[in-house]
Design an enzyme around this catalytic site. Structure first.
Site, short mmCIF file in Angstrom:
data_model
loop_
_atom_site.label_atom_id
_atom_site.label_comp_id
_atom_site.label_asym_id
_atom_site.label_seq_id
_atom_site.Cartn_x
_atom_site.Cartn_y
_atom_site.Cartn_z
N GLY A 174 34.86 66.19 -22.41
CA GLY A 174 36.00 66.39 -21.21
C GLY A 174 37.37 66.15 -21.93
O GLY A 174 37.40 66.48 -23.26
N GLY A 175 38.47 65.71 -21.08
CA GLY A 175 39.70 65.58 -21.48
C GLY A 175 39.76 64.70 -22.88
O GLY A 175 40.77 64.62 -23.48
N GLY A 409 52.07 90.67 -49.23
CA GLY A 409 52.54 89.52 -48.36
C GLY A 409 51.96 88.27 -48.66
O GLY A 409 52.60 87.24 -48.58
N ALA A 410 50.92 88.54 -49.16
CA ALA A 410 50.13 86.91 -49.70
C ALA A 410 50.88 86.32 -50.74
O ALA A 410 50.90 85.13 -50.91
CB ALA A 410 48.54 87.29 -49.90
C1 HXC Z 1 31.48 54.67 -16.27
C2 HXC Z 1 29.92 55.16 -17.62
C3 HXC Z 1 30.21 56.65 -17.99
C4 HXC Z 1 31.51 56.72 -17.38
C5 HXC Z 1 28.38 56.21 -19.03
N1 HXC Z 1 28.48 55.33 -18.29
N2 HXC Z 1 29.48 57.17 -18.73
N3 HXC Z 1 30.22 54.31 -16.81
N4 HXC Z 1 32.18 55.84 -16.46
N5 HXC Z 1 32.22 57.71 -17.55
C6 HXC Z 1 27.59 54.21 -18.38
C7 HXC Z 1 26.26 54.52 -17.52
O1 HXC Z 1 26.25 54.36 -16.11
C8 HXC Z 1 25.29 53.67 -18.23
O2 HXC Z 1 25.46 52.33 -17.83
C9 HXC Z 1 25.98 53.41 -19.71
O3 HXC Z 1 27.05 53.88 -19.69
C10 HXC Z 1 25.10 54.39 -20.66
O4 HXC Z 1 24.84 55.72 -20.13
P1 HXC Z 1 23.55 56.41 -20.26
O5 HXC Z 1 23.67 57.47 -19.12
O6 HXC Z 1 22.59 55.57 -19.82
O7 HXC Z 1 23.65 56.83 -21.54
P2 HXC Z 1 23.11 58.39 -22.23
O8 HXC Z 1 21.72 58.73 -21.32
O9 HXC Z 1 23.03 58.11 -23.63
O10 HXC Z 1 24.25 59.51 -21.78
C11 HXC Z 1 25.33 59.13 -22.24
C12 HXC Z 1 26.48 60.14 -21.55
C13 HXC Z 1 26.05 60.12 -19.92
C14 HXC Z 1 25.94 61.73 -21.95
C15 HXC Z 1 27.85 59.90 -21.92
O11 HXC Z 1 26.44 58.72 -19.82
C16 HXC Z 1 27.41 60.76 -19.22
O12 HXC Z 1 27.05 62.18 -19.05
N6 HXC Z 1 28.10 60.13 -18.66
C17 HXC Z 1 29.24 60.80 -17.93
C18 HXC Z 1 29.92 61.55 -18.82
C19 HXC Z 1 31.37 62.16 -17.99
O13 HXC Z 1 31.15 63.00 -17.04
N7 HXC Z 1 32.45 61.37 -18.06
C20 HXC Z 1 33.68 61.58 -17.38
C21 HXC Z 1 34.13 63.21 -18.09
S1 HXC Z 1 35.76 63.30 -17.45
P3 HXC Z 1 24.14 51.25 -17.57
O14 HXC Z 1 24.77 49.93 -17.05
O15 HXC Z 1 23.06 51.66 -17.32
O16 HXC Z 1 24.28 50.79 -19.25
C22 HXC Z 1 36.48 62.48 -18.47
C23 HXC Z 1 38.09 63.14 -18.07
C24 HXC Z 1 38.94 62.60 -19.40
O17 HXC Z 1 36.31 62.00 -19.13
C25 HXC Z 1 40.26 63.06 -18.86
C26 HXC Z 1 41.16 62.86 -19.79
C27 HXC Z 1 42.29 63.60 -19.79
#
Ligand code: HXC
Length: 521
Positions: A174-175, A409-410
């Site tokens: 993501g971002g 040019g290079a």
């Molecule tokens: C809160 C989160 C989290 C998040 C993961 N966790 N991502 N908690 N916010 N964004 C937590 C899970 O609940 C879990 O907690 C622990 O982290 C591990 O995650 P798992 O899913 O069990 O791990 P894994 O299977 O290895 O997968 C990792 C992952 C997946 C691929 C990163 O967790 C995932 O897809 N997360 C969401 C990603 C996402 O969509 N983020 C927002 C993106 S948008 P527990 O308690 O079970 O340990 C963004 C915008 C930024 O970031 C913008 C900036 C401008």
């Protein structure tokens, strides 16, 4: 008096809290992290920095939600920050802890990163970010997004002032990818790290393309195809090793003179190995790295962007202990031609060296820009101009050596005298002309060859090419005009480069005052 009010009790409480914070998200999650082939945030710091040098900041910060009593909390809020030394040089760092909320970025987590970035900037020391995170913390809504905004803003503020290095050691999606993208160097670990703006699931929904995470944003993809990552490494340990090596070539901040690099290599040795590296036949490829390795101290060259746009080579080395950046055409890949990717790769490297006062040695063997609709439609005009801009703008010592071809040019773009390179050298094998002999003859002697066929045509063309080569395929025309400062033998390269570097040590070049230039983007 309660236990926590005694001196002994207070000491014990601190030690207990410290111990608790060491455990991050707990033993089960640490085990999972290890099973995935990843170190924890603290193990990474231990392996990266000089032993015992880490001083931690904000160890007891907890998330806002936890303060309000609404959720699970972890001391440190999923990121470890602080200062340390690497090779004895001070650095600041942060290391995201995937075992706490998946290393996700909430407001307290972001505040810690911002605080350490501010510290690094104010104290003019490099900042290293170790990224392993699920992105914005979903439970904190817009506050997580705000945190990213604050980090991005600081990345830009630090740019060109302190070196910024990003290590991608897990997810970065993501971002969130834009913080590493705003830094100077990105390292990615093969198979355990990935970076993308939109993941495979969204892509499948929107474009029906099926792609794995690794194909989409793994280390191989970014080191070879997109050019987003400068370094692809096989393991986290290798990553830390490479980061330490990189830091040994770069100063801690701009306007800070680099310390000499230790070397046991003799300065005044002949480059006997490369006497015959450039072949007599101008069409025969050769490996420019042979020249680089023979010229630099101890044959040590840290190549940057090694697997991307291989027709140009960039990286760090030292000559007589003086740290330099090297930009070199690679005749063994696409004949060393300049194209969109190689122009961008070299331009970014030149700008890094210029920002951090690192002299640049350019080795030139370039037949021109790559022709074709792909290149023209892709904007070779604007991308090629980036390299021209970067060299013209650079005020660091610039030395160039034309080893063989330098056409059109290079010729101008690759650190020519006309864009203010300080010392322009050429080997006797150099050919400096508007274009190669065959192309030139086809244009300027078309009339003379008209009507000729078979052997008569071939003989005439061969004679015209030989005449052209006699006249232009040498460095002496350019030397007569002062565009080459000296013609040198390949075996003299190392000592000459060293002496010119010493002579250019105090170079000062004033530029007109302006807010900033407008480089093509
Ligand atoms: C809160 C989160 C989290 C998040 C993961 N966790 N991502 N908690 N916010 N964004 C937590 C899970 O609940 C879990 O907690 C622990 O982290 C591990 O995650 P798992 O899913 O069990 O791990 P894994 O299977 O290895 O997968 C990792 C992952 C997946 C691929 C990163 O967790 C995932 O897809 N997360 C969401 C990603 C996402 O969509 N983020 C927002 C993106 S948008 P527990 O308690 O079970 O340990 C963004 C915008 C930024 O970031 C913008 C900036 C401008």
């Amino acid at each position: 008096m309660s236990q926590t009010q005694t001196l002994e009790g207070k000491r014990e409480l601190l030690l207990k809290l410290r111990q608790e914070s060491e455990l991050g998200g707990g033993e089960a999650r640490i085990k999972k992290q290890h099973e995935q082939g990843k170190y924890t945030a603290r193990e990474r710091i231990e392996r990266l920095v000089d032993p015992g040098s880490f001083l931690e900041f904000d160890r007891f910060i907890i998330s806002k939600k936890a303060v309000m009593g609404k959720g699970e909390s972890f001391l440190g809020d999923g990121v470890v920050t602080g200062i340390a030394t690497i090779n004895g040089q001070k650095i600041a760092l942060y290391s995201q802890d995937f075992t706490c909320f998946g290393g996700s970025l909430g407001s307290a987590h972001a505040k810690k990163i911002c605080k350490i970035m501010d510290f690094a900037l104010e104290n003019r020391i490099p900042i290293i970010g170790m990224n392993d995170s699920g992105g914005a913390r979903i439970q904190e809504g817009v506050e997580g997004l705000a945190g990213y905004g604050e980090i991005f803003y600081r990345n830009v503020k630090c740019s060109g002032v302190i070196p910024q290095i990003s290590l991608i050691l897990g997810p970065c999606a993501g971002g969130a990818v834009y913080s590493p993208a705003l830094t100077d160097f990105i390292f990615m670990v093969d198979k355990t790290s990935y970076m993308f703006v939109t993941g495979p699931d969204v892509i499948k929904t929107v474009t029906h393309e099926e792609v794995t995470k690794d194909q989409l944003g793994g280390a191989g993809t970014h080191a070879e195809k997109s050019g987003v990552a400068q370094f692809k490494v096989g393991s986290e340990d290798e990553c830390f090793e490479r980061v330490r090596e990189l830091l040994s070539y770069i100063p801690p901040a701009n306007f800070t003179k680099a310390t000499p690099k230790y070397t046991s290599d003799t300065i005044y040795r002949d480059n006997v190995k490369i006497k015959e590296t450039v072949p007599a036949n101008p069409k025969k490829p050769y490996d420019m790295k042979e020249i680089i390795f023979d010229v630099v101290d101890d044959a040590q060259f840290l190549e940057v962007h090694k697997d991307y746009a291989k027709n140009i080579i960039v990286g760090f080395a030292s000559v007589g202990g003086i740290k330099i950046g090297i930009v070199a055409n690679q005749p063994s890949v696409l004949a060393g031609v300049l194209d969109i990717d190689s122009s961008e790769k070299a331009a970014r490297f030149v700008r890094f060296c210029d920002a951090f006062d690192i002299p640049i040695l350019t080795l030139v063997d370039v037949p021109g820009f790559l022709p074709g609709t792909n290149q023209e439609y892709g904007g070779i005009i604007k991308h090629g101009s980036k390299l021209l801009y970067a060299y013209s703008e650079a005020t660091v010592p610039l030395i160039s050596i034309i080893t063989r071809k330098s056409y059109g040019g290079a010729y101008l773009v690759m650190a020519s005298k006309h864009i203010r390179t300080d010392v322009n050298l050429a080997y006797p094998t150099a050919e400096i002309a508007v274009m190669g002999a065959e192309g030139a003859v086809n244009i300027i002697h078309r009339g003379e060859m008209e009507g000729l066929t078979g052997k008569a045509f071939d003989d005439k063309k061969a004679q015209l090419i030989a005449d052209y080569e006699e006249q232009f395929a040498n460095p002496y025309r350019a030397a007569e005009l002062g565009f080459m400062d000296a013609i040198i033998l390949p075996e003299e390269t190392r000592k000459r480069v060293y002496e010119y570097l010493v002579a250019l040590k105090n170079k000062k070049q004033e530029k007109p005052k302006r807010k900033h230039g407008n480089i093509q983007l």
